[in-house]
Design a protein around this motif. Structure first.
Motif, PDB file in Angstrom:
ATOM      1  N   LEU A   1      40.474 -14.995  15.847  1.00 24.26           N
ATOM      2  CA  LEU A   1      40.551 -13.630  15.297  1.00 24.26           C
ATOM      3  C   LEU A   1      40.110 -13.637  13.838  1.00 24.26           C
ATOM      4  CD1 LEU A   1      43.949 -12.075  16.455  1.00 24.26           C
ATOM      5  CD2 LEU A   1      41.666 -11.364  17.130  1.00 24.26           C
ATOM      6  N   ASN A   2      40.611 -14.618  13.099  1.00 29.40           N
ATOM      7  CA  ASN A   2      40.280 -14.679  11.674  1.00 29.40           C
ATOM      8  C   ASN A   2      38.790 -14.900  11.438  1.00 29.40           C
ATOM      9  OD1 ASN A   2      42.712 -14.062  10.319  1.00 29.40           O
ATOM     10  ND2 ASN A   2      43.523 -16.070  10.892  1.00 29.40           N
ATOM     11  N   GLU A   3      38.132 -15.537  12.401  1.00 29.46           N
ATOM     12  CA  GLU A   3      36.681 -15.706  12.259  1.00 29.46           C
ATOM     13  C   GLU A   3      35.933 -14.429  12.616  1.00 29.46           C
ATOM     14  OE1 GLU A   3      35.325 -19.078  14.546  1.00 29.46           O
ATOM     15  OE2 GLU A   3      36.889 -20.306  13.591  1.00 29.46           O
ATOM     16  N   THR A   4      36.456 -13.689  13.608  1.00 32.14           N
ATOM     17  CA  THR A   4      35.753 -12.514  14.136  1.00 32.14           C
ATOM     18  C   THR A   4      35.991 -11.253  13.311  1.00 32.14           C
ATOM     19  OG1 THR A   4      36.168 -13.430  16.302  1.00 32.14           O
ATOM     20  CG2 THR A   4      35.467 -11.150  16.253  1.00 32.14           C
ATOM     21  N   LEU A   5      37.230 -11.118  12.809  1.00 33.61           N
ATOM     22  CA  LEU A   5      37.608  -9.849  12.190  1.00 33.61           C
ATOM     23  C   LEU A   5      36.775  -9.423  10.973  1.00 33.61           C
ATOM     24  CD1 LEU A   5      41.469  -9.995  12.643  1.00 33.61           C
ATOM     25  CD2 LEU A   5      39.919  -8.297  13.627  1.00 33.61           C
ATOM     26  N   PRO A   6      36.375 -10.357  10.075  1.00 34.66           N
ATOM     27  CA  PRO A   6      35.640  -9.880   8.906  1.00 34.66           C
ATOM     28  C   PRO A   6      34.377  -9.093   9.263  1.00 34.66           C
ATOM     29  CG  PRO A   6      36.379 -12.113   8.547  1.00 34.66           C
ATOM     30  CD  PRO A   6      36.697 -11.783   9.970  1.00 34.66           C
ATOM     31  N   SER A   7      33.597  -9.573  10.244  1.00 37.53           N
ATOM     32  CA  SER A   7      32.363  -8.840  10.549  1.00 37.53           C
ATOM     33  C   SER A   7      32.670  -7.543  11.294  1.00 37.53           C
ATOM     34  CB  SER A   7      31.381  -9.710  11.323  1.00 37.53           C
ATOM     35  OG  SER A   7      31.924 -10.011  12.565  1.00 37.53           O
ATOM     36  N   LEU A   8      33.715  -7.575  12.126  1.00 34.29           N
ATOM     37  CA  LEU A   8      34.109  -6.356  12.832  1.00 34.29           C
ATOM     38  C   LEU A   8      34.560  -5.295  11.828  1.00 34.29           C
ATOM     39  CD1 LEU A   8      34.545  -5.040  15.572  1.00 34.29           C
ATOM     40  CD2 LEU A   8      36.682  -6.253  15.788  1.00 34.29           C
ATOM     41  N   MET A   9      35.362  -5.725  10.857  1.00 38.64           N
ATOM     42  CA  MET A   9      35.842  -4.791   9.829  1.00 38.64           C
ATOM     43  C   MET A   9      34.683  -4.264   8.990  1.00 38.64           C
ATOM     44  SD  MET A   9      38.844  -3.786   9.809  1.00 38.64           S
ATOM     45  CE  MET A   9      39.173  -3.067   8.220  1.00 38.64           C
ATOM     46  N   ALA A  10      33.715  -5.136   8.739  1.00 36.31           N
ATOM     47  CA  ALA A  10      32.567  -4.712   7.930  1.00 36.31           C
ATOM     48  C   ALA A  10      31.835  -3.572   8.635  1.00 36.31           C
ATOM     49  CB  ALA A  10      31.634  -5.888   7.697  1.00 36.31           C
ATOM     50  N   ASN A  11      31.843  -3.592   9.971  1.00 36.23           N
ATOM     51  CA  ASN A  11      31.212  -2.497  10.717  1.00 36.23           C
ATOM     52  C   ASN A  11      32.031  -1.214  10.675  1.00 36.23           C
ATOM     53  OD1 ASN A  11      28.760  -3.484  11.921  1.00 36.23           O
ATOM     54  ND2 ASN A  11      30.061  -4.926  13.032  1.00 36.23           N
ATOM     55  N   LEU A  12      33.340  -1.361  10.573  1.00 35.54           N
ATOM     56  CA  LEU A  12      34.206  -0.179  10.640  1.00 35.54           C
ATOM     57  C   LEU A  12      34.480   0.440   9.279  1.00 35.54           C
ATOM     58  CD1 LEU A  12      36.934  -1.404  13.169  1.00 35.54           C
ATOM     59  CD2 LEU A  12      35.054   0.163  13.616  1.00 35.54           C
TER      60      LEU A  12
ATOM     61  N   GLU B   1      39.411  -7.747   2.876  1.00 31.98           N
ATOM     62  CA  GLU B   1      39.651  -9.088   3.373  1.00 31.98           C
ATOM     63  C   GLU B   1      40.843  -8.989   4.312  1.00 31.98           C
ATOM     64  OE1 GLU B   1      40.519 -11.113  -0.312  1.00 31.98           O
ATOM     65  OE2 GLU B   1      39.313  -9.447  -1.065  1.00 31.98           O
ATOM     66  N   LEU B   2      40.682  -9.609   5.447  1.00 30.95           N
ATOM     67  CA  LEU B   2      41.691  -9.494   6.475  1.00 30.95           C
ATOM     68  C   LEU B   2      42.105 -10.884   6.911  1.00 30.95           C
ATOM     69  CD1 LEU B   2      43.031  -7.291   8.078  1.00 30.95           C
ATOM     70  CD2 LEU B   2      41.122  -7.319   9.648  1.00 30.95           C
ATOM     71  N   LYS B   3      43.404 -11.109   6.975  1.00 28.93           N
ATOM     72  CA  LYS B   3      43.851 -12.420   7.442  1.00 28.93           C
ATOM     73  C   LYS B   3      45.110 -12.265   8.292  1.00 28.93           C
ATOM     74  CE  LYS B   3      44.755 -17.104   5.892  1.00 28.93           C
ATOM     75  NZ  LYS B   3      44.844 -17.432   7.294  1.00 28.93           N
ATOM     76  N   ILE B   4      45.069 -12.898   9.439  1.00 26.92           N
ATOM     77  CA  ILE B   4      46.245 -12.864  10.309  1.00 26.92           C
ATOM     78  C   ILE B   4      46.934 -14.218  10.172  1.00 26.92           C
ATOM     79  CG2 ILE B   4      47.088 -12.420  12.659  1.00 26.92           C
ATOM     80  CD1 ILE B   4      45.207 -10.248  11.778  1.00 26.92           C
ATOM     81  N   GLU B   5      48.227 -14.172   9.963  1.00 23.42           N
ATOM     82  CA  GLU B   5      48.973 -15.425   9.877  1.00 23.42           C
ATOM     83  C   GLU B   5      49.929 -15.522  11.061  1.00 23.42           C
ATOM     84  OE1 GLU B   5      52.114 -17.742   7.006  1.00 23.42           O
ATOM     85  OE2 GLU B   5      51.316 -15.821   6.321  1.00 23.42           O
ATOM     86  N   TYR B   6      49.900 -16.670  11.683  1.00 23.96           N
ATOM     87  CA  TYR B   6      50.769 -16.924  12.829  1.00 23.96           C
ATOM     88  C   TYR B   6      52.103 -17.473  12.317  1.00 23.96           C
ATOM     89  CZ  TYR B   6      52.143 -19.338  17.230  1.00 23.96           C
ATOM     90  OH  TYR B   6      52.787 -19.796  18.354  1.00 23.96           O
TER      91      TYR B   6
ATOM     92  N   ALA C   1      40.563  -2.765  14.816  1.00 27.44           N
ATOM     93  CA  ALA C   1      39.769  -3.999  14.781  1.00 27.44           C
ATOM     94  C   ALA C   1      40.449  -5.098  15.601  1.00 27.44           C
ATOM     95  CB  ALA C   1      39.556  -4.460  13.340  1.00 27.44           C
ATOM     96  N   LEU C   2      41.776  -5.199  15.463  1.00 30.71           N
ATOM     97  CA  LEU C   2      42.507  -6.214  16.230  1.00 30.71           C
ATOM     98  C   LEU C   2      42.385  -5.978  17.731  1.00 30.71           C
ATOM     99  CD1 LEU C   2      45.891  -6.753  14.372  1.00 30.71           C
ATOM    100  CD2 LEU C   2      44.238  -8.475  15.023  1.00 30.71           C
ATOM    101  N   LYS C   3      42.512  -4.712  18.119  1.00 29.08           N
ATOM    102  CA  LYS C   3      42.442  -4.391  19.543  1.00 29.08           C
ATOM    103  C   LYS C   3      41.038  -4.633  20.106  1.00 29.08           C
ATOM    104  CE  LYS C   3      46.553  -3.004  20.734  1.00 29.08           C
ATOM    105  NZ  LYS C   3      47.182  -1.973  21.546  1.00 29.08           N
ATOM    106  N   LEU C   4      40.017  -4.410  19.268  1.00 28.84           N
ATOM    107  CA  LEU C   4      38.645  -4.553  19.746  1.00 28.84           C
ATOM    108  C   LEU C   4      38.151  -6.001  19.715  1.00 28.84           C
ATOM    109  CD1 LEU C   4      36.881  -1.472  18.053  1.00 28.84           C
ATOM    110  CD2 LEU C   4      37.683  -1.663  20.423  1.00 28.84           C
TER     111      LEU C   4
ATOM    112  N   TYR D   1      34.618  -9.499  21.475  1.00 28.15           N
ATOM    113  CA  TYR D   1      33.717 -10.546  20.991  1.00 28.15           C
ATOM    114  C   TYR D   1      34.168 -11.934  21.407  1.00 28.15           C
ATOM    115  CZ  TYR D   1      31.432  -7.074  18.097  1.00 28.15           C
ATOM    116  OH  TYR D   1      30.738  -5.992  17.668  1.00 28.15           O
ATOM    117  N   LEU D   2      35.458 -12.062  21.686  1.00 31.27           N
ATOM    118  CA  LEU D   2      35.972 -13.384  22.045  1.00 31.27           C
ATOM    119  C   LEU D   2      35.795 -13.694  23.531  1.00 31.27           C
ATOM    120  CD1 LEU D   2      39.243 -13.329  19.915  1.00 31.27           C
ATOM    121  CD2 LEU D   2      37.011 -14.270  19.334  1.00 31.27           C
ATOM    122  N   THR D   3      35.320 -12.700  24.291  1.00 31.98           N
ATOM    123  CA  THR D   3      35.052 -12.929  25.708  1.00 31.98           C
ATOM    124  C   THR D   3      33.659 -13.526  25.815  1.00 31.98           C
ATOM    125  OG1 THR D   3      36.337 -10.947  26.121  1.00 31.98           O
ATOM    126  CG2 THR D   3      35.081 -11.795  27.978  1.00 31.98           C
ATOM    127  N   GLU D   4      33.608 -14.846  26.037  1.00 29.86           N
ATOM    128  CA  GLU D   4      32.313 -15.524  25.974  1.00 29.86           C
ATOM    129  C   GLU D   4      31.362 -15.101  27.079  1.00 29.86           C
ATOM    130  OE1 GLU D   4      33.324 -19.625  25.640  1.00 29.86           O
ATOM    131  OE2 GLU D   4      34.170 -19.230  23.649  1.00 29.86           O
TER     132      GLU D   4
END
Ligand code: ATP
Ligand code: MG
Length: 361
Positions: free
Chosen positions: A200-211, A218-223, A287-290, A294-297
């Motif tokens: 998610l942390n790799e995918t979200l920046p570009s997704l957010m840039a589109n939205l 800057e977006l970061k998810i911490e587990y 962005a999280l829901k979408l 992108y993670l579905t290969e």
């Protein structure tokens, strides 16, 4: 996989309705109460056999009727088609694929996958951790083949541990044995969750840039795992359960474990639940829901996306950005009270249940 046609019979406010959908962007417009969400609810129902609006299937049956059904023809946009039928009766539901009853509901995850975003998802960050865990669990169940299996086995063991804790004189040896088994699955689940959050942390920046109009978020998810995912996971996890045992015996339930984990989202360096505006929370939750798209290969398995009532909550710039992003996705359904854009198939739902398809792409 896309939904080619959907037929609703006695479902919610509909008597009989058949709609055909192409791939790409489908917008369902109409006044409040016309039946827009009911249509996307039926589409979403196909992927989980559970509505995003209610856990009570009986509510889906048209008032005064004994049963309802959803029938969908699914296709990979080629000649190969599948028919998925869900029949609701007062005693439950029956699901069949190409005429054959499904053995387990979990088989649906290989049939059709639908991601949903609805207005109440703005609460994602402020709601209880259960909502965020459900997001992790649903996403991972669809993205990987083992997660659901590990997860259900852990849950069964957890139920058993909790059952044992309720006795006046609990069998401590049995609790210890079960805890050890739980740790094996907890480790796998935790590893999956960690990897998912890393992706998610790799995918979200570009997704957010589109939205985002300014795109500097800057977006970061911490587990927040209950035990760090490391080499000595098993040992540390056993210690954690042991440490909690006195409390567990007092409260008669298991107080630690993967069933208590959470995630924290940082937006521009600060926890979004406390510092984010409503609009920012809405966009980041979206962005999280979408992101799983992108993670579905396997491109054939990319999810269908449903956005219920989301456009009206966004300002003009963000609406336009969202439409531009989604118009090349496999299949998207958006409900709205009005839509004046051009790049979509628009379905108008009238209060008399007549549906008019306005423009074809
Ligand atoms: N089981 C049911 N039987 C009959 N009617 C129902 C049932 N469940 C819901 N409805 C009705 O369906 C109608 C449409 O609901 P829906 O949520 O799809 O509207 P909508 O077009 O999404 O409206 P809004 O723009 O306000 O979100 C409502 O009038 C509601 O009362
Ligand atoms: Mg609605």
């Amino acid at each position: 996989m896309i939904v080619k046609t959907i037929t609703l019979h006695k479902f919610r406010n509909y008597d009989d309705l058949t709609l055909e959908f192409p791939s790409g962007l489908n917008i369902i417009v109409g006044p409040n109460g016309a039946g827009k969400t009911n249509i996307v609810e039926a589409i979403q129902y196909l992927s989980l056999a559970r509505s995003f609006r209610t856990s009570n299937d009986q509510e889906l049956i048209k008032e005064g009727e004994d049963g309802a059904s959803i029938k969908a023809i699914l296709s990979d946009d080629g000649p190969f088609k599948k028919t998925l039928q869900i029949d609701f009766v007062t005693s439950g539901k029956k699901i069949s694929l190409n005429g054959t009853p499904l053995k387990k509901i979990s088989e649906l995850k290989d049939v059709v996958n639908v991601l949903v975003f609805e207005p109440k998802d703005v609460l994602f960050f402020n709601d209880s951790p259960r909502i965020r865990r459900r997001y992790l669990d649903t996403s991972l169940s669809k993205l990987t083949s083992n997660y659901l299996d590990y997860f259900s086995r852990y849950e069964k063991l957890l139920d058993e541990r909790n059952r044992l804790l309720k006795f006046t004189h609990p069998d401590l040896l049995a609790i210890e044995v079960i805890t050890k088994q739980m740790v094996t699955f907890a480790k796998q689940i935790s590893l999956y969750r960690k990897n998912f959050i890393d992706s998610l942390n790799e995918t979200l920046p570009s997704l957010m840039a589109n939205l985002e109009v300014k795109a500097k978020g800057e977006l970061k998810i911490e587990y927040l795992p209950f035990v760090e995912v490391s080499k000595d996971y098993e040992q540390k996890a056993i210690e954690a359960y042991k440490k909690s045992l006195d409390n567990d015996l007092r409260y008669r339930t298991t107080g630690v474990g993967i069933q208590r984990e959470d995630i924290v989202t940082y937006f521009r360096g600060k926890p979004i639940d406390r510092f984010g505006s409503q609009g920012q929370k809405r966009l980041v939750a979206l962005a999280l829901k979408l992101a799983p798209y992108y993670l579905t290969e396997n491109k054939e398995k990319r999810p269908i996306v449903v956005l219920d009532d989301v456009l009206s909550e966004l300002d003009g710039d963000h609406q336009q950005r969202l439409i531009t992003l989604l118009k090349n996705w496999t299949q998207v359904f958006i409900t709205a009270t009005t839509f004046n854009g051009r790049d979509a198939n628009v379905y108008e739902v009238t209060p008399t249940q007549k549906i008019v398809r306005r423009n074809f792409l």
